[in-house]
Structures are given as C-alpha cells and as structure tokens.
Write a protein that holds these residues in place. Structure first.
Motif, PDB file in Angstrom:
ATOM      1  N   SER A   1      17.636 -41.606  30.935  1.00 28.02           N
ATOM      2  CA  SER A   1      17.741 -40.178  31.265  1.00 28.02           C
ATOM      3  C   SER A   1      18.990 -39.551  30.652  1.00 28.02           C
ATOM      4  O   SER A   1      20.066 -40.145  30.666  1.00 28.02           O
ATOM      5  CB  SER A   1      17.792 -39.974  32.776  1.00 28.02           C
ATOM      6  OG  SER A   1      18.011 -38.596  33.052  1.00 28.02           O
ATOM      7  N   VAL A   2      18.818 -38.350  30.115  1.00 27.34           N
ATOM      8  CA  VAL A   2      19.972 -37.561  29.670  1.00 27.34           C
ATOM      9  C   VAL A   2      20.233 -36.432  30.674  1.00 27.34           C
ATOM     10  O   VAL A   2      20.978 -35.501  30.391  1.00 27.34           O
ATOM     11  CB  VAL A   2      19.760 -36.976  28.249  1.00 27.34           C
ATOM     12  CG1 VAL A   2      19.728 -38.091  27.215  1.00 27.34           C
ATOM     13  CG2 VAL A   2      18.512 -36.108  28.164  1.00 27.34           C
ATOM     14  N   ASP A   3      19.596 -36.536  31.860  1.00 28.18           N
ATOM     15  CA  ASP A   3      19.702 -35.493  32.886  1.00 28.18           C
ATOM     16  C   ASP A   3      20.028 -36.137  34.235  1.00 28.18           C
ATOM     17  O   ASP A   3      19.238 -36.088  35.178  1.00 28.18           O
ATOM     18  CB  ASP A   3      18.357 -34.735  32.951  1.00 28.18           C
ATOM     19  CG  ASP A   3      18.371 -33.580  33.937  1.00 28.18           C
ATOM     20  OD1 ASP A   3      19.472 -33.165  34.387  1.00 28.18           O
ATOM     21  OD2 ASP A   3      17.278 -33.088  34.263  1.00 28.18           O
ATOM     22  N   PRO A   4      21.231 -36.755  34.330  1.00 29.28           N
ATOM     23  CA  PRO A   4      21.539 -37.518  35.543  1.00 29.28           C
ATOM     24  C   PRO A   4      21.621 -36.647  36.799  1.00 29.28           C
ATOM     25  O   PRO A   4      21.451 -37.150  37.909  1.00 29.28           O
ATOM     26  CB  PRO A   4      22.896 -38.149  35.222  1.00 29.28           C
ATOM     27  CG  PRO A   4      23.500 -37.295  34.169  1.00 29.28           C
ATOM     28  CD  PRO A   4      22.337 -36.784  33.351  1.00 29.28           C
ATOM     29  N   GLU A   5      21.842 -35.340  36.618  1.00 31.13           N
ATOM     30  CA  GLU A   5      21.930 -34.451  37.783  1.00 31.13           C
ATOM     31  C   GLU A   5      20.627 -34.478  38.577  1.00 31.13           C
ATOM     32  O   GLU A   5      20.635 -34.538  39.799  1.00 31.13           O
ATOM     33  CB  GLU A   5      22.255 -33.031  37.303  1.00 31.13           C
ATOM     34  CG  GLU A   5      22.497 -32.068  38.448  1.00 31.13           C
ATOM     35  CD  GLU A   5      22.883 -30.680  37.960  1.00 31.13           C
ATOM     36  OE1 GLU A   5      23.651 -30.579  36.982  1.00 31.13           O
ATOM     37  OE2 GLU A   5      22.394 -29.696  38.550  1.00 31.13           O
ATOM     38  N   ARG A   6      19.507 -34.457  37.871  1.00 30.31           N
ATOM     39  CA  ARG A   6      18.208 -34.459  38.563  1.00 30.31           C
ATOM     40  C   ARG A   6      17.579 -35.851  38.602  1.00 30.31           C
ATOM     41  O   ARG A   6      16.810 -36.152  39.514  1.00 30.31           O
ATOM     42  CB  ARG A   6      17.250 -33.467  37.879  1.00 30.31           C
ATOM     43  CG  ARG A   6      17.666 -32.021  38.077  1.00 30.31           C
ATOM     44  CD  ARG A   6      16.670 -31.039  37.489  1.00 30.31           C
ATOM     45  NE  ARG A   6      16.587 -31.092  36.034  1.00 30.31           N
ATOM     46  CZ  ARG A   6      16.133 -30.093  35.275  1.00 30.31           C
ATOM     47  NH1 ARG A   6      15.738 -28.963  35.848  1.00 30.31           N
ATOM     48  NH2 ARG A   6      16.073 -30.218  33.964  1.00 30.31           N
ATOM     49  N   ASP A   7      17.896 -36.669  37.574  1.00 32.12           N
ATOM     50  CA  ASP A   7      17.248 -37.983  37.490  1.00 32.12           C
ATOM     51  C   ASP A   7      18.031 -39.066  38.216  1.00 32.12           C
ATOM     52  O   ASP A   7      18.742 -39.877  37.622  1.00 32.12           O
ATOM     53  CB  ASP A   7      17.016 -38.364  36.030  1.00 32.12           C
ATOM     54  CG  ASP A   7      15.936 -37.510  35.386  1.00 32.12           C
ATOM     55  OD1 ASP A   7      15.162 -36.877  36.141  1.00 32.12           O
ATOM     56  OD2 ASP A   7      15.861 -37.470  34.150  1.00 32.12           O
ATOM     57  N   THR A   8      17.862 -39.077  39.536  1.00 31.97           N
ATOM     58  CA  THR A   8      18.394 -40.179  40.339  1.00 31.97           C
ATOM     59  C   THR A   8      17.511 -41.402  40.096  1.00 31.97           C
ATOM     60  O   THR A   8      16.399 -41.270  39.558  1.00 31.97           O
ATOM     61  CB  THR A   8      18.300 -39.806  41.829  1.00 31.97           C
ATOM     62  OG1 THR A   8      16.915 -39.557  42.125  1.00 31.97           O
ATOM     63  CG2 THR A   8      19.121 -38.567  42.152  1.00 31.97           C
ATOM     64  N   PRO A   9      17.963 -42.597  40.484  1.00 34.09           N
ATOM     65  CA  PRO A   9      17.079 -43.759  40.375  1.00 34.09           C
ATOM     66  C   PRO A   9      15.730 -43.526  41.075  1.00 34.09           C
ATOM     67  O   PRO A   9      14.684 -43.893  40.540  1.00 34.09           O
ATOM     68  CB  PRO A   9      17.882 -44.869  41.073  1.00 34.09           C
ATOM     69  CG  PRO A   9      19.312 -44.484  40.814  1.00 34.09           C
ATOM     70  CD  PRO A   9      19.326 -42.987  40.912  1.00 34.09           C
TER      71      PRO A   9
END
Ligand code: NI
Length: 204
Positions: A109-117
């Motif tokens: 993911s390059v979108d860690p704000e929304r892409d939690t595990p």
C-alpha cells in the motif's frame, strides 16, 4: 545581419540541439525499469524495509528471500489499476497452479492512512489468498517506495477526499532480492504468464 555572420551561430545552435537530444536519449529513456535498466547496470531496485502484513505481523525484506517475488504498489481505494492488476495476477496464479507456490506475491500500500492491515485483509480476500498485503507508517511506506523507485502522490479529489497517483508496474525480483524484470500494466496475458513461469524457474 548578413547571412555569413549568422551561419556560425546556426551551426552552434544545431550542435546544442543535437547534444540535448543525445543526453535525453542516453539518460532520459535509459532508466525506464524493464527496458534497459538492467543493461545499464541500474539494478538498484529493491532493498531493506520494515512493514506489517495484512495479518498485522512484522515483515522485512528477509521474509521474501529464498523465493522470487512479484511485487507491486497501490492502494485499496484504487478505482481501476490495482483491482485490474490483482485480478490479472489472481488469474495467472490459478494458471500456475501449485507452481505459484514457488513465488511470493506482494501488494504494497502507498496509502497507509486508509490501508490498515485489517483493510488490506478485507480487500485482498477478493483475490488469490497467496497475494500478501504490506502496509506500515507513512515513513515505512515512503521508504519501501523509494527503494523500489515507485512514484506515489496524494491527489485531492475535491470532495474533501483524495486518491493516489502511483506507479502501475509490477516488479519481478529474484530469490536474492535483486531486480529481475517487470510486467507492465495490462500487459499481454500470455507474455505476463511466461515471465512469471521464467521467474519461477519453469519453462516459459
Ligand atoms: Ni492503483
């Protein structure tokens, strides 16, 4: 100004234009991954990282060594490129069958704000279970993206939300973690499958 006095200037201008073209041809196009990057010795794609997988477990580059790796970068809210690529990878994995176990498949993911595990796990449940998802802090994501020379940029959508621009190339890494090639976005299915078979050490 007489023609005779302009000619030397024109000659200089002509040489400058030719030089500029030569520089662009040598350096500008020479660094596209998957074309001549390897030949030019620019193989420093990949490297150390610390991330979390979709189960929340810590992962590093060492977890991928020993098997070649198919890795690409994106985000779960991606409207087209990521679901298309994951769908095509899923089809290829199913065609490889048990031989797919010779490879690692990773979606970063390059979108860690929304892409939690948890979000990654939910999203990836729609695709082949052999595809792992990696995420982390913004710093960790920026680090692995830099190591893989992946472009990613947050783009506001106007409704207060945002989307991500990102590199759509799939990177192929060998069992020692070295860059070995690429699959382009929406590349011909048979060509892509052949690359995966070769990466897995099978006859293409
Ligand atoms: Ni995407």
């Amino acid at each position: 100004m007489k023609l005779r006095s302009i000619l030397p200037l024109l000659a200089v201008a002509f040489v400058l234009v030719l030089s500029a073209i030569a520089v662009v041809a040598t350096f500008g196009l020479g660094q596209r991954p998957g074309t001549t990057a390897r030949d030019a010795g620019v193989a420093d794609i990949g490297g150390p990282f610390r991330m979390l997988d979709q189960k929340g477990s810590a992962v590093t580059e060492a977890d991928l060594l020993g098997k070649p790796t198919v890795i690409f970068f994106g985000f779960t809210f991606c409207p087209e490129v990521c679901p298309t690529t994951l769908h095509e990878l899923t089809t290829a994995i199913q065609e490889l069958g048990p031989d797919a176990d010779r490879l690692n498949f990773v979606f970063v993911s390059v979108d860690p704000e929304r892409d939690t595990p948890e979000q990654l796990a939910l999203y990836l449940s729609a695709f082949d279970p052999r595809i792992r998802g990696f995420t982390g802090t913004q710093e960790q994501v920026d680090g692995i993206a830099k190591a893989y020379r992946v472009y990613h940029r947050r783009v506001p959508t106007g409704d207060g939300s945002y989307t991500m621009d990102h590199t759509a190339t799939v990177y192929l890494m060998d069992a020692d973690g070295r860059f070995s090639g690429t699959i382009a976005y929406a590349e011909n299915r048979d060509t892509a499958l052949g690359k995966l078979r070769r990466l897995a050490g099978l006859r293409a």
